[in-house]
Design a protein around this motif. Sequence first.
Motif, PDB file in Angstrom:
ATOM      1  N   UNK A  81       2.662   3.124  -4.223  1.00 27.69           N
ATOM      2  CA  UNK A  81       3.780   2.933  -3.289  1.00 27.69           C
ATOM      3  C   UNK A  81       4.473   4.261  -3.001  1.00 27.69           C
ATOM      4  N   UNK A  82       4.588   5.104  -4.023  1.00 26.57           N
ATOM      5  CA  UNK A  82       5.203   6.427  -3.832  1.00 26.57           C
ATOM      6  C   UNK A  82       4.372   7.263  -2.862  1.00 26.57           C
ATOM      7  N   UNK A  83       3.061   7.209  -3.005  1.00 29.93           N
ATOM      8  CA  UNK A  83       2.178   7.937  -2.084  1.00 29.93           C
ATOM      9  C   UNK A  83       2.328   7.410  -0.660  1.00 29.93           C
ATOM     10  N   UNK A  84       2.396   6.100  -0.524  1.00 35.28           N
ATOM     11  CA  UNK A  84       2.546   5.447   0.775  1.00 35.28           C
ATOM     12  C   UNK A  84       3.859   5.878   1.436  1.00 35.28           C
ATOM     13  N   UNK A  85       4.944   5.826   0.675  1.00 31.96           N
ATOM     14  CA  UNK A  85       6.262   6.201   1.209  1.00 31.96           C
ATOM     15  C   UNK A  85       6.272   7.655   1.654  1.00 31.96           C
ATOM     16  N   UNK A  86       5.692   8.516   0.825  1.00 33.56           N
ATOM     17  CA  UNK A  86       5.675   9.943   1.163  1.00 33.56           C
ATOM     18  C   UNK A  86       4.783  10.217   2.374  1.00 33.56           C
ATOM     19  N   UNK A  87       3.594   9.630   2.362  1.00 37.72           N
ATOM     20  CA  UNK A  87       2.641   9.883   3.444  1.00 37.72           C
ATOM     21  C   UNK A  87       3.192   9.486   4.809  1.00 37.72           C
ATOM     22  N   UNK A  88       3.917   8.353   4.850  1.00 34.98           N
ATOM     23  CA  UNK A  88       4.357   7.820   6.137  1.00 34.98           C
ATOM     24  C   UNK A  88       5.858   7.946   6.380  1.00 34.98           C
ATOM     25  N   UNK A  89       6.551   8.703   5.530  1.00 36.79           N
ATOM     26  CA  UNK A  89       7.982   8.919   5.730  1.00 36.79           C
ATOM     27  C   UNK A  89       8.788   7.635   5.705  1.00 36.79           C
ATOM     28  N   UNK A  90       8.427   6.727   4.803  1.00 35.64           N
ATOM     29  CA  UNK A  90       9.121   5.445   4.713  1.00 35.64           C
ATOM     30  C   UNK A  90      10.429   5.632   3.951  1.00 35.64           C
ATOM     31  N   UNK A  91      11.526   5.244   4.559  1.00 38.18           N
ATOM     32  CA  UNK A  91      12.852   5.529   4.003  1.00 38.18           C
ATOM     33  C   UNK A  91      13.548   4.294   3.461  1.00 38.18           C
ATOM     34  N   UNK A  92      12.814   3.200   3.306  1.00 36.27           N
ATOM     35  CA  UNK A  92      13.346   2.000   2.665  1.00 36.27           C
ATOM     36  C   UNK A  92      12.557   1.788   1.378  1.00 36.27           C
ATOM     37  N   UNK A  93      13.078   0.931   0.513  1.00 33.75           N
ATOM     38  CA  UNK A  93      12.453   0.720  -0.795  1.00 33.75           C
ATOM     39  C   UNK A  93      11.174  -0.107  -0.670  1.00 33.75           C
ATOM     40  N   UNK A  94      10.121   0.373  -1.328  1.00 31.57           N
ATOM     41  CA  UNK A  94       8.882  -0.368  -1.501  1.00 31.57           C
ATOM     42  C   UNK A  94       8.849  -0.816  -2.951  1.00 31.57           C
ATOM     43  N   UNK A  95       8.692  -2.114  -3.179  1.00 30.08           N
ATOM     44  CA  UNK A  95       8.797  -2.674  -4.519  1.00 30.08           C
ATOM     45  C   UNK A  95       7.444  -3.141  -5.024  1.00 30.08           C
ATOM     46  N   UNK A  96       7.206  -2.886  -6.313  1.00 31.60           N
ATOM     47  CA  UNK A  96       5.944  -3.236  -6.950  1.00 31.60           C
ATOM     48  C   UNK A  96       6.074  -4.563  -7.701  1.00 31.60           C
ATOM     49  N   UNK A  97       5.181  -5.496  -7.394  1.00 27.21           N
ATOM     50  CA  UNK A  97       5.142  -6.814  -8.039  1.00 27.21           C
ATOM     51  C   UNK A  97       3.728  -7.044  -8.580  1.00 27.21           C
ATOM     52  N   UNK A  98       3.330  -6.275  -9.614  1.00 30.89           N
ATOM     53  CA  UNK A  98       1.932  -6.308 -10.059  1.00 30.89           C
ATOM     54  C   UNK A  98       1.462  -7.660 -10.598  1.00 30.89           C
TER      55      UNK A  98
END
Length: 162
Positions: A81-98
């Motif tokens: 999720x951290x890679x995804x947020x950084x790659x696409x400039x996502x500025x809202x929270x992405x939450x992990x529900x494994x």
Amino acid sequence: MTRLAPGDRAPDFTLTAHDGSTVALGDLLAGTGRHVVVYFYPAAMTPGCTTQACDFRDSLDALNASGYTVVGVSKDPVDKLAQFAERDGLTFKLLSDPDHSVLEAYGAWGEKTNYGRTSVGVVRSTVVVDPQGVVELAQYNVKATGHVAKLRRDLGLDAAGQ
């Protein structure tokens, strides 16, 4: 799979975000007067999920200005999720529900058909929770492309943002 409907109490949750912080629905709502858009997506960094996330990113200022907080939930691990947020400039929270417990509680985990194959996994869905913790809107099997524009129309927000 039990799906949520308007008027249902939204299940509370506490999950780890892409930035390592802990995010709880109760904290997002507590005395803020804000609505929370919880959208569930199958997998970070896939074409459809990237389109949807970037649409939320591009509409975030208008949604925030109208009193909506956006969070995305997937079964992906925090580092992805951290890679995804950084790659696409996502500025809202992405939450992990494994363990997909929140996905299940929200009716966003279950049987689905894709290209004629049936499998069990994340059902692309969006649930909007009002400031009192009650489901305002629940949409299941949404399309990645155009979903945010449709959501904004369904919430009564004009295309330019209110």
